[in-house]
Design a protein around this motif. Sequence first.
Motif, PDB file in Angstrom:
ATOM      1  N   PRO A 251       0.822  -1.221   0.000  1.00 18.81           N
ATOM      2  CA  PRO A 251       0.000   0.000   0.000  1.00 18.81           C
ATOM      3  C   PRO A 251       0.848   1.260   0.000  1.00 18.81           C
ATOM      4  CG  PRO A 251      -0.080  -1.097   2.135  1.00 18.81           C
ATOM      5  CD  PRO A 251       0.708  -1.982   1.239  1.00 18.81           C
ATOM      6  N   PHE A 252       0.300   2.275  -0.607  1.00 22.40           N
ATOM      7  CA  PHE A 252       1.017   3.551  -0.707  1.00 22.40           C
ATOM      8  C   PHE A 252      -0.018   4.661  -0.556  1.00 22.40           C
ATOM      9  CE2 PHE A 252       3.574   6.886  -2.693  1.00 22.40           C
ATOM     10  CZ  PHE A 252       4.849   6.572  -2.220  1.00 22.40           C
ATOM     11  N   PRO A 253       0.315   5.740   0.168  1.00 22.92           N
ATOM     12  CA  PRO A 253      -0.714   6.763   0.420  1.00 22.92           C
ATOM     13  C   PRO A 253      -1.192   7.433  -0.863  1.00 22.92           C
ATOM     14  CG  PRO A 253       1.447   7.512   1.146  1.00 22.92           C
ATOM     15  CD  PRO A 253       1.596   6.068   0.797  1.00 22.92           C
ATOM     16  N   GLU A 254      -2.491   7.613  -0.940  1.00 26.48           N
ATOM     17  CA  GLU A 254      -3.068   8.272  -2.110  1.00 26.48           C
ATOM     18  C   GLU A 254      -2.815   9.776  -2.064  1.00 26.48           C
ATOM     19  OE1 GLU A 254      -7.241   7.686  -2.444  1.00 26.48           O
ATOM     20  OE2 GLU A 254      -7.396   8.891  -4.262  1.00 26.48           O
ATOM     21  N   PHE A 255      -2.837  10.315  -0.869  1.00 27.67           N
ATOM     22  CA  PHE A 255      -2.609  11.752  -0.712  1.00 27.67           C
ATOM     23  C   PHE A 255      -2.001  11.992   0.655  1.00 27.67           C
ATOM     24  CE2 PHE A 255      -6.764  10.827   0.991  1.00 27.67           C
ATOM     25  CZ  PHE A 255      -6.797  11.529   2.179  1.00 27.67           C
ATOM     26  N   SER A 256      -1.470  13.151   0.851  1.00 31.59           N
ATOM     27  CA  SER A 256      -0.965  13.521   2.173  1.00 31.59           C
ATOM     28  C   SER A 256      -0.949  15.034   2.252  1.00 31.59           C
ATOM     29  CB  SER A 256       0.440  12.958   2.396  1.00 31.59           C
ATOM     30  OG  SER A 256       1.323  13.471   1.421  1.00 31.59           O
ATOM     31  N   SER A 257      -1.012  15.541   3.455  1.00 33.39           N
ATOM     32  CA  SER A 257      -0.892  16.983   3.637  1.00 33.39           C
ATOM     33  C   SER A 257      -0.418  17.250   5.053  1.00 33.39           C
ATOM     34  CB  SER A 257      -2.229  17.684   3.376  1.00 33.39           C
ATOM     35  OG  SER A 257      -3.177  17.295   4.337  1.00 33.39           O
ATOM     36  N   GLY A 258       0.151  18.395   5.246  1.00 29.63           N
ATOM     37  CA  GLY A 258       0.629  18.736   6.580  1.00 29.63           C
ATOM     38  C   GLY A 258       1.044  20.196   6.634  1.00 29.63           C
ATOM     39  N   ALA A 259       1.078  20.715   7.829  1.00 33.40           N
ATOM     40  CA  ALA A 259       1.527  22.096   8.016  1.00 33.40           C
ATOM     41  C   ALA A 259       2.177  22.202   9.384  1.00 33.40           C
ATOM     42  CB  ALA A 259       0.352  23.066   7.911  1.00 33.40           C
ATOM     43  N   PHE A 260       3.203  23.003   9.457  1.00 24.15           N
ATOM     44  CA  PHE A 260       3.780  23.277  10.769  1.00 24.15           C
ATOM     45  C   PHE A 260       4.466  24.633  10.721  1.00 24.15           C
ATOM     46  CE2 PHE A 260       7.195  20.993   8.531  1.00 24.15           C
ATOM     47  CZ  PHE A 260       8.302  21.799   8.780  1.00 24.15           C
TER      48      PHE A 260
ATOM     49  N   ILE B  21     -15.302  33.296   0.718  1.00 21.04           N
ATOM     50  CA  ILE B  21     -16.128  32.432  -0.142  1.00 21.04           C
ATOM     51  C   ILE B  21     -15.589  31.011  -0.120  1.00 21.04           C
ATOM     52  CG2 ILE B  21     -16.757  31.932  -2.524  1.00 21.04           C
ATOM     53  CD1 ILE B  21     -16.903  34.894  -3.003  1.00 21.04           C
ATOM     54  N   THR B  22     -14.289  30.902  -0.250  1.00 22.77           N
ATOM     55  CA  THR B  22     -13.700  29.566  -0.284  1.00 22.77           C
ATOM     56  C   THR B  22     -13.153  29.161   1.073  1.00 22.77           C
ATOM     57  OG1 THR B  22     -11.645  30.554  -0.997  1.00 22.77           O
ATOM     58  CG2 THR B  22     -13.099  29.687  -2.707  1.00 22.77           C
ATOM     59  N   GLY B  23     -13.155  30.076   2.011  1.00 21.34           N
ATOM     60  CA  GLY B  23     -12.478  29.792   3.265  1.00 21.34           C
ATOM     61  C   GLY B  23     -13.363  29.264   4.375  1.00 21.34           C
ATOM     62  N   GLU B  24     -14.654  29.299   4.197  1.00 20.85           N
ATOM     63  CA  GLU B  24     -15.521  28.954   5.317  1.00 20.85           C
ATOM     64  C   GLU B  24     -15.636  27.465   5.566  1.00 20.85           C
ATOM     65  OE1 GLU B  24     -18.604  32.711   5.439  1.00 20.85           O
ATOM     66  OE2 GLU B  24     -19.159  30.897   4.364  1.00 20.85           O
ATOM     67  N   THR B  25     -15.457  26.688   4.513  1.00 21.81           N
ATOM     68  CA  THR B  25     -15.779  25.278   4.653  1.00 21.81           C
ATOM     69  C   THR B  25     -14.651  24.460   5.275  1.00 21.81           C
ATOM     70  OG1 THR B  25     -15.074  25.022   2.379  1.00 21.81           O
ATOM     71  CG2 THR B  25     -17.442  25.200   2.777  1.00 21.81           C
ATOM     72  N   PHE B  26     -13.455  24.964   5.218  1.00 26.33           N
ATOM     73  CA  PHE B  26     -12.366  24.181   5.810  1.00 26.33           C
ATOM     74  C   PHE B  26     -11.338  25.147   6.379  1.00 26.33           C
ATOM     75  CE2 PHE B  26     -12.349  24.378   1.237  1.00 26.33           C
ATOM     76  CZ  PHE B  26     -11.096  24.848   0.880  1.00 26.33           C
ATOM     77  N   ASN B  27     -10.880  24.844   7.556  1.00 22.07           N
ATOM     78  CA  ASN B  27     -10.072  25.809   8.282  1.00 22.07           C
ATOM     79  C   ASN B  27      -8.582  25.520   8.255  1.00 22.07           C
ATOM     80  OD1 ASN B  27     -12.314  27.327   9.200  1.00 22.07           O
ATOM     81  ND2 ASN B  27     -12.787  25.667  10.619  1.00 22.07           N
ATOM     82  N   ASP B  28      -8.255  24.275   8.267  1.00 23.66           N
ATOM     83  CA  ASP B  28      -6.854  23.919   8.377  1.00 23.66           C
ATOM     84  C   ASP B  28      -6.114  24.215   7.072  1.00 23.66           C
ATOM     85  OD1 ASP B  28      -4.948  21.216   7.874  1.00 23.66           O
ATOM     86  OD2 ASP B  28      -4.692  22.280   9.774  1.00 23.66           O
ATOM     87  N   LYS B  29      -4.959  24.866   7.175  1.00 23.79           N
ATOM     88  CA  LYS B  29      -4.200  25.260   5.976  1.00 23.79           C
ATOM     89  C   LYS B  29      -3.797  24.045   5.132  1.00 23.79           C
ATOM     90  CE  LYS B  29      -3.368  29.834   6.363  1.00 23.79           C
ATOM     91  NZ  LYS B  29      -4.586  30.103   7.145  1.00 23.79           N
ATOM     92  N   ALA B  30      -3.379  22.998   5.827  1.00 31.40           N
ATOM     93  CA  ALA B  30      -2.957  21.802   5.096  1.00 31.40           C
ATOM     94  C   ALA B  30      -4.133  21.186   4.352  1.00 31.40           C
ATOM     95  CB  ALA B  30      -2.339  20.794   6.058  1.00 31.40           C
ATOM     96  N   GLU B  31      -5.297  21.202   5.003  1.00 30.76           N
ATOM     97  CA  GLU B  31      -6.481  20.640   4.352  1.00 30.76           C
ATOM     98  C   GLU B  31      -6.899  21.520   3.167  1.00 30.76           C
ATOM     99  OE1 GLU B  31      -9.962  20.423   6.752  1.00 30.76           O
ATOM    100  OE2 GLU B  31     -10.995  19.073   5.371  1.00 30.76           O
TER     101      GLU B  31
END
Lengths: 213, 410
Positions: free
Chosen positions: B42-51, B365-375
């Motif tokens: 198995p191999f990840p389909e996607f990944s994201s992160g922020a720090f 407009i685009t910012g309300e639905t998801f808050n996390d930068k990585a997401e």
Amino acid sequence: MSDFMRRLPVYLLLDISGSMAGEPIEAVKVGISTLLTELRGDPQALETAFLSVITFNSSARQVIPLTEIMLFREPMLQAGGATALGAALSLLADCIKAEVRRSTDTQKGDWKPLVFILTDGAPTDDWKAGIDILNRSSTANIIACAAGANADPTVLKAITPNVVMMNNCSSGDLSRFFAWVSTSVKVSSKSLDSKPGAGIELPPPPQGFVIVP
Amino acid sequence: MRATEGGRPYKVKIFKNMIDQNLLSTTESMWKYNPVPEFPEPFPEFSSGAFSVRFFNVTAASVRGKKHKHDGTNNDDYYCVSAPDFCGGKIVIAALCDGAGSRRFSRIGAKAASVTACEALSASFCALTDENPAFFSDLDLPTDNPEWAQLAGKIAAVMRNSVNTAFYAVKDAYEKRLNTDGFEEATLSDFASTFLASVIIKTAAGFDFTAAISIGDGEIAAITETGEPVIFGNSDKGNYAGETDFLLNDNLRTEAELKSRTRFSRKHFKAYFLMSDGVADDYFPTVTGLPLLLCDLKLNGIVPFETPDGTVIPPPPDGHPEPLKYKWVNDPDVSLPLLYCEQFLDSQKLCTDEIYAASCSVSNITGETFNDKAERLYLWLDNYSRRGSFDDRTLVVIRPNVIETDNAGV
């Protein structure tokens, strides 16, 4: 169409000499129609593939310039005359030079062109001169198909290492050829990210077709 | 397209590099989602992160391209970013590799190369800072100073070494799998990938010193505080699209060749990017595309909007265009509204600063639905649409923090 979009240029070089008259030329028309239907059902092909048709009999002519699949209109084809394959190769070189974009610092290059040659007879002109012009001026992944017993695969091998042969020029074989072209176009983009100059991987040829060694 | 705000129409001329909306509206329903295969591993389909560390903010994501989703094949990109503990948040190291699409296990090579390069660079810079207490201030020396030249030489050697370390990691990954289930026919070339690696260091005087090395396509690039794009190296391209070089090519790992592929810079950066060709191609040519990329990130709430002097420029009088929505390949019932900076490039020929200003009025407009930068970055990468763009997309964004620097080094 965006000037910055990568296109997959596909050139069909079709023999419409006198020997193609009747059932074969009708099968070619149906084949092109089937090819279009297939490609229009594939999102990747629909977004990237651009198709051109060059015909040759006593002379060569680009009957459809490189056109996106959505806007492509099937050409009127009529068989008659000789087999000026050399002229077709020379014209192909001109078309690739004029229509296909190469990568530069400011221009995104197209995918390497795919060329399918279909002929049912031996060339009647100076085909070697055509090969020289093509080799000098352009690079492409070329696949040639010798249709029937009168085609000369050795001539086609001089053009490209990728030569297949169909036993006869029946409508069934021609239909399978165009289905294979469609699959090849779809598959080709998966194997195009390679070192500069590398070839492509093609799907297995249709049943009854022979790969010319 | 027309949109309105306050009863006034906003005429939008689609930029030539912009999406072909009609065709995309046709193909959006044709792209299918097929899961990644579990076999042979198995191999990840996607990944994201922020720090965030003291001097830098990092946001990164990688998504499987539409083509691979459609075909049920893997995301071949992989990235690794780290901020080593030893340096007080003054160093960020990043590596990004894009596996060759035509090679069966290139994703495994990409992961081995990027992770190992990151680790090797981290260890090497730990050693460099240990042996030289004035490391961070020496990076501010004039470039004709012998001590600077000596330090630069050492950093260049570290960068070159990361390439060879990555190569052996790929070779090791291949050899470990030899003759195991699913890898019976594997060859080393099946693990081929491109290679981008970079280190960004906050100097004692507050400059962003960067070193970068690359093999193959994709791009390492930055935008200075004054808006000037900086490209780190020449992306390897053949005559046609998709033709590139790979880490496994022996001719490219000679010392002379790697020297020619190592780049330094010492400037104040607004943003620094590593991107696979799935992103770089959409913002090609990079020198003009980079400001548009940064603008798109701002418009879609991934990078915060800010003006150089902290003031807020009023939005343009004609308002803003409506976000565009296309079906998400992962879930055709979902269409995320996204803004494209080309939408703003109408006949008024707004400059990018004005586009940023316009984003003041539309960011929610685009910012309300998801808050996390990585997401946000993940969703944006996975959903923005351009005709002919269906490769895996990976983007690492490093933004310096604006804070007082010290001169003590670490």
